[in-house]
Scaffold this motif. Sequence first.
Motif, PDB file in Angstrom:
ATOM      1  N   UNK A  24       3.878  10.001  -9.858  1.00 42.38           N
ATOM      2  CA  UNK A  24       5.347   9.946  -9.943  1.00 42.38           C
ATOM      3  C   UNK A  24       5.862   8.644 -10.561  1.00 42.38           C
ATOM      4  N   UNK A  25       6.821   8.804 -11.478  1.00 48.61           N
ATOM      5  CA  UNK A  25       7.463   7.656 -12.095  1.00 48.61           C
ATOM      6  C   UNK A  25       6.624   6.921 -13.117  1.00 48.61           C
ATOM      7  N   UNK A  48       7.529  -2.077  -4.731  1.00 48.51           N
ATOM      8  CA  UNK A  48       6.859  -1.920  -6.024  1.00 48.51           C
ATOM      9  C   UNK A  48       5.501  -1.230  -5.948  1.00 48.51           C
ATOM     10  N   UNK A  49       5.004  -0.959  -4.742  1.00 50.47           N
ATOM     11  CA  UNK A  49       3.622  -0.497  -4.602  1.00 50.47           C
ATOM     12  C   UNK A  49       3.517   0.764  -3.754  1.00 50.47           C
ATOM     13  N   UNK A  50       2.844   1.761  -4.310  1.00 46.72           N
ATOM     14  CA  UNK A  50       2.526   2.992  -3.590  1.00 46.72           C
ATOM     15  C   UNK A  50       1.030   3.245  -3.681  1.00 46.72           C
ATOM     16  N   UNK A  51       0.508   3.900  -2.659  1.00 53.39           N
ATOM     17  CA  UNK A  51      -0.884   4.332  -2.652  1.00 53.39           C
ATOM     18  C   UNK A  51      -0.877   5.836  -2.424  1.00 53.39           C
ATOM     19  N   UNK A  52      -1.557   6.567  -3.323  1.00 50.64           N
ATOM     20  CA  UNK A  52      -1.649   8.023  -3.238  1.00 50.64           C
ATOM     21  C   UNK A  52      -3.062   8.375  -2.795  1.00 50.64           C
ATOM     22  N   UNK A  53      -3.179   9.169  -1.740  1.00 49.17           N
ATOM     23  CA  UNK A  53      -4.485   9.512  -1.172  1.00 49.17           C
ATOM     24  C   UNK A  53      -4.800  10.990  -1.357  1.00 49.17           C
ATOM     25  N   UNK A  54      -6.046  11.250  -1.788  1.00 46.73           N
ATOM     26  CA  UNK A  54      -6.559  12.608  -1.953  1.00 46.73           C
ATOM     27  C   UNK A  54      -7.906  12.672  -1.248  1.00 46.73           C
ATOM     28  N   UNK A  55      -8.268  13.856  -0.750  1.00 46.38           N
ATOM     29  CA  UNK A  55      -9.572  14.004  -0.112  1.00 46.38           C
ATOM     30  C   UNK A  55     -10.296  15.231  -0.663  1.00 46.38           C
ATOM     31  N   UNK A  75      -5.352   6.049  -5.165  1.00 45.83           N
ATOM     32  CA  UNK A  75      -4.713   5.546  -6.381  1.00 45.83           C
ATOM     33  C   UNK A  75      -3.681   4.517  -5.952  1.00 45.83           C
ATOM     34  N   UNK A  76      -3.925   3.280  -6.330  1.00 44.49           N
ATOM     35  CA  UNK A  76      -3.054   2.159  -6.008  1.00 44.49           C
ATOM     36  C   UNK A  76      -2.202   1.900  -7.250  1.00 44.49           C
ATOM     37  N   UNK A  77      -0.868   1.946  -7.083  1.00 40.08           N
ATOM     38  CA  UNK A  77       0.043   1.772  -8.216  1.00 40.08           C
ATOM     39  C   UNK A  77       1.031   0.660  -7.888  1.00 40.08           C
ATOM     40  N   UNK A  78       1.043  -0.387  -8.725  1.00 40.23           N
ATOM     41  CA  UNK A  78       1.975  -1.495  -8.526  1.00 40.23           C
ATOM     42  C   UNK A  78       2.859  -1.630  -9.761  1.00 40.23           C
ATOM     43  N   UNK A  79       4.141  -1.381  -9.574  1.00 37.98           N
ATOM     44  CA  UNK A  79       5.112  -1.508 -10.664  1.00 37.98           C
ATOM     45  C   UNK A  79       5.617  -2.944 -10.739  1.00 37.98           C
ATOM     46  N   UNK A  80       6.209  -3.293 -11.875  1.00 40.32           N
ATOM     47  CA  UNK A  80       6.734  -4.643 -12.123  1.00 40.32           C
ATOM     48  C   UNK A  80       5.659  -5.706 -11.949  1.00 40.32           C
ATOM     49  N   UNK A  81       4.463  -5.401 -12.382  1.00 45.00           N
ATOM     50  CA  UNK A  81       3.346  -6.339 -12.290  1.00 45.00           C
ATOM     51  C   UNK A  81       3.225  -7.058 -13.627  1.00 45.00           C
ATOM     52  N   UNK A 141       0.510  -1.471 -12.973  1.00 42.96           N
ATOM     53  CA  UNK A 141      -0.939  -1.615 -12.832  1.00 42.96           C
ATOM     54  C   UNK A 141      -1.479  -0.491 -11.950  1.00 42.96           C
ATOM     55  N   UNK A 142      -2.682  -0.024 -12.291  1.00 38.58           N
ATOM     56  CA  UNK A 142      -3.299   1.105 -11.594  1.00 38.58           C
ATOM     57  C   UNK A 142      -4.713   0.763 -11.153  1.00 38.58           C
ATOM     58  N   UNK A 143      -5.054   1.253  -9.957  1.00 41.19           N
ATOM     59  CA  UNK A 143      -6.435   1.238  -9.486  1.00 41.19           C
ATOM     60  C   UNK A 143      -6.741   2.665  -9.034  1.00 41.19           C
ATOM     61  N   UNK A 144      -7.722   3.310  -9.665  1.00 43.98           N
ATOM     62  CA  UNK A 144      -8.226   4.611  -9.225  1.00 43.98           C
ATOM     63  C   UNK A 144      -9.568   4.345  -8.575  1.00 43.98           C
ATOM     64  N   UNK A 145      -9.745   4.776  -7.328  1.00 43.85           N
ATOM     65  CA  UNK A 145     -11.003   4.514  -6.627  1.00 43.85           C
ATOM     66  C   UNK A 145     -11.456   5.783  -5.917  1.00 43.85           C
ATOM     67  N   UNK A 146     -12.669   6.233  -6.250  1.00 43.72           N
ATOM     68  CA  UNK A 146     -13.286   7.400  -5.611  1.00 43.72           C
ATOM     69  C   UNK A 146     -14.486   6.914  -4.825  1.00 43.72           C
ATOM     70  N   UNK A 147     -14.588   7.323  -3.556  1.00 42.49           N
ATOM     71  CA  UNK A 147     -15.706   6.812  -2.760  1.00 42.49           C
ATOM     72  C   UNK A 147     -16.211   7.809  -1.740  1.00 42.49           C
ATOM     73  N   UNK A 148     -17.455   7.579  -1.350  1.00 38.85           N
ATOM     74  CA  UNK A 148     -18.128   8.332  -0.304  1.00 38.85           C
ATOM     75  C   UNK A 148     -19.243   7.435   0.244  1.00 38.85           C
ATOM     76  N   UNK A 149     -19.974   7.907   1.225  1.00 30.86           N
ATOM     77  CA  UNK A 149     -21.067   7.088   1.768  1.00 30.86           C
ATOM     78  C   UNK A 149     -22.204   6.988   0.753  1.00 30.86           C
TER      79      UNK A 149
END
Length: 172
Positions: A24-25, A48-55, A75-81, A141-149
């Motif tokens: 979004x945005x 300025x910062x939202x985190x979107x979580x998916x599983x 997904x970590x999104x920081x606007x006005x960075x 600015x964006x951070x996409x992070x996918x993780x598991x054990x």
Amino acid sequence: MKRIALVICCMIVGFAAMSQNRIPGTPVAFDFPRGGWKYLETIKVDENTNVYLYSFSRNEVIDGEGDTILPNMRIYVRKNYTKGIFDLVMERYMKNPYQSINEYMDNLPAEGIGYNGIYQDRKDGKYYRFDMIYFKDKTTAFEFRLETTSDTYNDFEEEFAQILQTVVVKRD
């Protein structure tokens, strides 16, 4: 006959476009090529910062100890960075340290950096593997992070790479 083929092609492209998830945005979109993921929630960190979580939801994932695991994407999104993307990488690293296994700067949606990494969770003692990318679009600015054990990572390595390859900056 050509019209039918054209209509079918348009429908296929339309369905493919509908499956993309847009942040979004922002002009950034991504997809889950194999499906089987669901949106969980959006966390508003600050103005300025939202985190979107998916599983991952296609099937149950059990690790070597018999524990149910929830592979996820954050997904970590920081606007006005206004700082550089490597400043954000360092800020995020200082909050969540990890060991980098591999770093790369190719095939990203914009200038940035990607990592494959590992860390040990202090609460459960398990080791976690992840793939992530950082990039900027103008002042977002964006951070996409996918993780598991670590012991389930091999089951997801290819899927994580496929998801990250779908991340694009789309100008309409």
